[in-house]
Write a protein that holds these residues in place. Sequence first.
Motif, PDB file in Angstrom:
ATOM      1  N   GLY A  34      79.435   2.871 114.581  1.00 12.20           N
ATOM      2  CA  GLY A  34      78.255   2.116 114.965  1.00 12.20           C
ATOM      3  C   GLY A  34      77.011   2.978 115.019  1.00 12.20           C
ATOM      4  O   GLY A  34      77.069   4.177 115.315  1.00 12.20           O
ATOM      5  N   GLY A 103      77.435  -2.088 117.150  1.00 10.80           N
ATOM      6  CA  GLY A 103      76.695  -0.850 116.965  1.00 10.80           C
ATOM      7  C   GLY A 103      77.249   0.323 117.743  1.00 10.80           C
ATOM      8  O   GLY A 103      76.802   1.442 117.563  1.00 10.80           O
ATOM      9  N   GLU A 105      80.679   0.885 117.771  1.00 15.93           N
ATOM     10  CA  GLU A 105      82.035   1.068 117.258  1.00 15.93           C
ATOM     11  C   GLU A 105      82.300   2.523 116.850  1.00 15.93           C
ATOM     12  O   GLU A 105      81.423   3.222 116.364  1.00 15.93           O
TER      13      GLU A 105
END
Length: 118
Positions: A34, A103, A105
């Motif tokens: 992310g 975002g 991850e």
Amino acid sequence: MHELSIASAIVEQAAEIARADGADGVSSVTVRVGELAGVVPDALHFAFEVARDGTALAGARLIVEQVPAVAWCGGCAEEFAVGMPPFFWCPRCDRPSQELRGGRELEITEVAPVPAPA
């Protein structure tokens, strides 16, 4: 550079997955990273090359899928990109968002084994 510890963890987890699947080696590892995860993809690639040496992933390549940071505005039901640096203000209704939808991850999504000899 915390990417080295992240790359080491990726190598360990991917090797464990490969062993569990009965694979002798790994040809590639795909990870989702992310935009707000605090990981620099180029640094992660470099660190992965260092961490994979002498492991079942020695010849593996790292595939990084970048995930954009997106937020949700409950007031107007709008999903919007927050960018970098992050800006959590809805561009549609001009109110702050309190829900980040993506975002952050940092996950392995695929471990591809070395193809078996024919």
